[in-house]
Write an enzyme that holds these catalytic residues in place. Structure first.
Site, PDB file in Angstrom:
ATOM      1  N   ALA A  12       0.729  -1.182   0.037  1.00  0.00           N
ATOM      2  CA  ALA A  12       0.084   0.005   0.016  1.00  0.00           C
ATOM      3  C   ALA A  12       0.965   1.346   0.211  1.00  0.00           C
ATOM      4  O   ALA A  12       0.606   2.236   0.510  1.00  0.00           O
ATOM      5  CB  ALA A  12      -0.929  -0.018   1.231  1.00  0.00           C
ATOM      6  N   ARG A  18      -2.206   6.956 -11.310  1.00  0.00           N
ATOM      7  CA  ARG A  18      -3.240   6.951 -12.251  1.00  0.00           C
ATOM      8  C   ARG A  18      -4.701   7.437 -11.728  1.00  0.00           C
ATOM      9  O   ARG A  18      -5.620   7.806 -12.691  1.00  0.00           O
ATOM     10  CB  ARG A  18      -3.373   5.689 -12.977  1.00  0.00           C
ATOM     11  CG  ARG A  18      -2.160   5.192 -13.757  1.00  0.00           C
ATOM     12  CD  ARG A  18      -2.159   3.899 -13.910  1.00  0.00           C
ATOM     13  NE  ARG A  18      -1.510   2.974 -12.877  1.00  0.00           N
ATOM     14  CZ  ARG A  18      -1.224   1.825 -12.790  1.00  0.00           C
ATOM     15  NH1 ARG A  18      -1.677   0.747 -13.703  1.00  0.00           N
ATOM     16  NH2 ARG A  18      -0.818   1.150 -11.742  1.00  0.00           N
ATOM     17  N   GLY A  83       8.947  -0.459  -6.706  1.00  0.00           N
ATOM     18  CA  GLY A  83       8.203  -1.546  -7.558  1.00  0.00           C
ATOM     19  C   GLY A  83       7.734  -2.683  -6.301  1.00  0.00           C
ATOM     20  O   GLY A  83       8.229  -2.488  -5.058  1.00  0.00           O
ATOM     21  N   GLU A 156       4.053  -7.565 -17.747  1.00  0.00           N
ATOM     22  CA  GLU A 156       3.515  -6.238 -17.119  1.00  0.00           C
ATOM     23  C   GLU A 156       2.993  -5.547 -18.481  1.00  0.00           C
ATOM     24  O   GLU A 156       3.717  -5.230 -19.723  1.00  0.00           O
ATOM     25  CB  GLU A 156       4.485  -5.264 -16.571  1.00  0.00           C
ATOM     26  CG  GLU A 156       4.761  -5.991 -15.194  1.00  0.00           C
ATOM     27  CD  GLU A 156       3.679  -6.350 -14.489  1.00  0.00           C
ATOM     28  OE1 GLU A 156       2.441  -5.509 -14.068  1.00  0.00           O
ATOM     29  OE2 GLU A 156       3.504  -7.516 -13.895  1.00  0.00           O
ATOM     30  N   ASN A 171      -2.901 -11.459 -14.184  1.00  0.00           N
ATOM     31  CA  ASN A 171      -2.279 -11.811 -13.206  1.00  0.00           C
ATOM     32  C   ASN A 171      -3.123 -11.044 -12.141  1.00  0.00           C
ATOM     33  O   ASN A 171      -3.102  -9.782 -12.292  1.00  0.00           O
ATOM     34  CB  ASN A 171      -0.842 -11.513 -13.056  1.00  0.00           C
ATOM     35  CG  ASN A 171      -0.416 -11.398 -11.708  1.00  0.00           C
ATOM     36  OD1 ASN A 171      -0.727 -12.152 -10.699  1.00  0.00           O
ATOM     37  ND2 ASN A 171       0.556 -10.651 -11.263  1.00  0.00           N
ATOM     38  N   ASN A 228      -6.771   1.208 -10.510  1.00  0.00           N
ATOM     39  CA  ASN A 228      -5.814   2.133 -10.778  1.00  0.00           C
ATOM     40  C   ASN A 228      -6.393   3.336 -10.985  1.00  0.00           C
ATOM     41  O   ASN A 228      -5.647   4.324 -10.985  1.00  0.00           O
ATOM     42  CB  ASN A 228      -4.957   1.625 -11.875  1.00  0.00           C
ATOM     43  CG  ASN A 228      -4.277   0.171 -11.317  1.00  0.00           C
ATOM     44  OD1 ASN A 228      -3.807  -0.067 -10.165  1.00  0.00           O
ATOM     45  ND2 ASN A 228      -4.094  -0.683 -12.227  1.00  0.00           N
ATOM     46  N   ALA A 381     -46.949  26.286  13.336  1.00  0.00           N
ATOM     47  CA  ALA A 381     -46.307  26.327  12.141  1.00  0.00           C
ATOM     48  C   ALA A 381     -45.337  27.723  12.136  1.00  0.00           C
ATOM     49  O   ALA A 381     -45.770  28.600  12.861  1.00  0.00           O
ATOM     50  CB  ALA A 381     -47.325  26.776  10.885  1.00  0.00           C
ATOM     51  N   ASN A 387     -31.933  30.266  19.681  1.00  0.00           N
ATOM     52  CA  ASN A 387     -30.822  29.315  20.451  1.00  0.00           C
ATOM     53  C   ASN A 387     -29.640  30.133  20.637  1.00  0.00           C
ATOM     54  O   ASN A 387     -28.809  29.900  21.541  1.00  0.00           O
ATOM     55  CB  ASN A 387     -30.871  27.933  20.221  1.00  0.00           C
ATOM     56  CG  ASN A 387     -30.088  28.041  18.931  1.00  0.00           C
ATOM     57  OD1 ASN A 387     -30.637  28.667  17.684  1.00  0.00           O
ATOM     58  ND2 ASN A 387     -29.561  26.872  18.492  1.00  0.00           N
TER      59      ASN A 387
END
Ligand code: UD1
Ligand code: CA
Length: 499
Positions: A12, A18, A83, A156, A171, A228, A381, A387
């Site tokens: 992570a 992207r 990587g 890749e 993959n 991505n 009404a 307040n």
């Protein structure tokens, strides 16, 4: 126990290039939960400890995971994002189990069942590496799986030559590897000649070349989609959302135009309830049984009892609503409001940080803020609780059975006593005792025959105040004095500052 011999490594640290956003993609919500928490929760359910690789926005991601209270997470920092292979190598000191399960943080649709299946297969075959693959119509962006004579290689996207781009076996990015294999071979990973990155999937070719056992297991694409781009996030969220809607449908919830409805992961809805078009049910919202939620209503972190109707276009946040209550249309309820059973909150009514007792009604055009309202109260009404004086907030108390006339201005702090009345149009600056009638408005006077006189003078004269109007005004002032003399209006000193 599934996790007994397994440690997970979750990646992570990437920059989310992207996504084209400043915020890490892993922090974007999918149905109210950050993307990264989906695979983490699956691992937690399997009692697999996690080594989490952080880098880009490490603090922000860490905070989110701590806030969610995910158990058994060890964070490892990857200073430079060189990587996925490099990211896994950074976690080596945490490899305390025989199997290392590696997965990416950007695959929120992965399930614990799929992980279990992968682990079971890996153990049954005693493989060195087992990994998930999938077949996709548009494989763009994924590593393509090449298989020859039982030997695998992943290419890749950026490293593909033209004809490899058409390979639609991808993959998925979930692997189990023997720790001993990783320890021996991870130092052998090289850099891609195209991108300069150290690729994790290259280990698959290395293992095959060394004659070790490698197995691919096919998974449904909808369980392994990677995210991505923002378009992919949208696609994945649609899948999650429909999963939740199908779940609640199977438990007896009717959705009108289901494709337009948004439900977050922790929402619960009771059987027999109806959810209208475009409704958003967010955060920790719980809707009871046999409720009606009208079109375009938004309910966030709010509990609703049974048989309650929330009419269309209402917004309810951080509140508790009882059973057999009516709210809206066009109502706003926010900031820890408690509404007890059988209450009616009508159109264009806002309720903030208040408590409304059983069977109380405020049916039209009101603001009720910082108020304690008893049972069986009627709020006319256009009534407003004043307040806020520009510096502090003050409370309004309206006791059981009180009747607040229409268009009242209740200047807090103020109490309307039990079963008291206030006259319509009153500005209430002082407490009204129980059973009393509070009137705080100027008395009406009628000038006989004046309408005709005004019309005549308007026809003949210029558009400046006519002598008739001036005369009328002068006599009004006289009347006011007389009124005050009769003691019906409080003196100046009696008045509180009203805002
Ligand atoms: C990766 C796989 C690809 C696979 C796809 C499945 C590689 C080289 N490619 O591609 O074969 O088909 O996933 O979705 O592994 N990360 C780090 N440190 C880094 C780089 C990345 O922690 O130095 C993290 C990212 O935050 C992300 C994950 O690793 O969560 C995957 O990285 P990403 O760039 O999304 O890989 P893909 O190009 O999708
Ligand atoms: Ca990815």
């Amino acid at each position: 126990m599934t996790g007994y011999n397994t440690r997970a490594v979750m990646l992570a640290a990437g920059k989310s290039t992207r996504f084209k956003t400043k915020k890490s993609k892993l922090l974007f919500n999918i149905c109210g939960q950050p993307m990264i928490l989906y695979p983490m929760r699956a691992l937690e359910a399997l009692q697999i400890p996690i080594s989490l690789v952080l880098g880009y926005q490490a603090d922000e991601v860490k905070q989110e995971i701590e806030r969610a209270g995910v158990k058994d997470v060890a964070c490892v920092i990857q200073e430079q994002q060189l990587g996925t292979g490099h990211a896994v190598a950074c976690t080596q000191s945490t490899w305390d189990r025989e199997e290392i399960l590696i997965l990416y943080g950007d695959m929120p649709l992965v399930t614990k069942e799929l992980i279990q299946q992968l682990l079971a297969d890996h153990r049954a075959r005693n493989s060195t590496i087992s990994f998930l693959t999938s077949y996709v119509i548009d494989p763009f962006g994924y590593g393509r799986v090449l298989e020859h004579d039982g030997k695998f290689q992943i290419i890749e996207e950026k490293d593909c030559v033209d004809e490899q781009r058409n390979i639609n076996r991808i993959n998925a990015g979930v692997y189990v590897m023997k720790r001993a294999f990783l320890e021996q071979y991870i130092p052998q990973l090289g850099k891609s000649s195209v991108t300069g990155e150290i690729y994790l999937p290259e280990l698959i070719k290395i293992a095959c070349d060394a004659g070790l056992l490698v197995h691919a297991i096919s998974a449904p694409y909808d369980n392994v989609r990677g995210v991505n781009t923002l378009q992919e996030l949208w696609g994945v969220e649609q899948i999650k959302r429909s999963e939740f809607i199908r779940h609640w449908m199977s438990r007896g919830v009717r959705f009108e135009l289901a494709q337009s409805i948004h439900i977050d992961i922790d929402v619960e809805i009771g059987a027999g309830s109806f959810i209208g078009t475009g409704v958003h049910l967010l955060g920790n919202t719980k809707i009871g049984e046999e409720c009606f939620v009208g079109a375009f209503t938004i309910i966030e972190d709010t509990t609703v009892g049974d048989s309650t109707t929330i009419h269309s276009h209402s917004v309810l946040q951080h509140s508790t609503i009882g059973s057999n209550v009516h709210v809206g249309p066009f109502a706003r309820v926010r900031d820890h409001v408690v509404i007890q059973d059988e209450v009616e909150i009508g159109n264009f009514v806002e309720v903030k940080n208040s408590h409304l007792g059983q069977s109380t009604k405020a049916k039209h055009l009101s603001y009720i803020g910082d108020a304690q309202v008893g049972t069986n109260v009627n709020i006319g009404a256009g009534t407003i609780t004043c307040n806020y004086d520009g510096v502090k907030k003050s409370a309004t108390v309206i006791e059981d059975g009180a009747f607040v006339g229409s268009n009242n201005t209740l200047i807090a702090p103020v109490t309307i006593g039990k079963e008291a009345y206030t006259a319509a149009g009153s500005t209430i600056t002082h407490d009204v005792p129980a059973q009393a009638l509070g009137i705080a408005r100027s008395r009406q006077t009628n000038k006989e025959g004046y309408a005709h006189k005004i019309r005549e003078s308007l026809k003949s004269g210029p558009a400046t105040p006519s002598s008739v109007e001036k005369k009328a005004h002068a006599s009004e002032e006289k009347e006011e004095e007389g009124f005050q003399f009769r003691g019906a209006v409080k003196t100046e000193a009696d008045h509180k500052e009203g805002f």
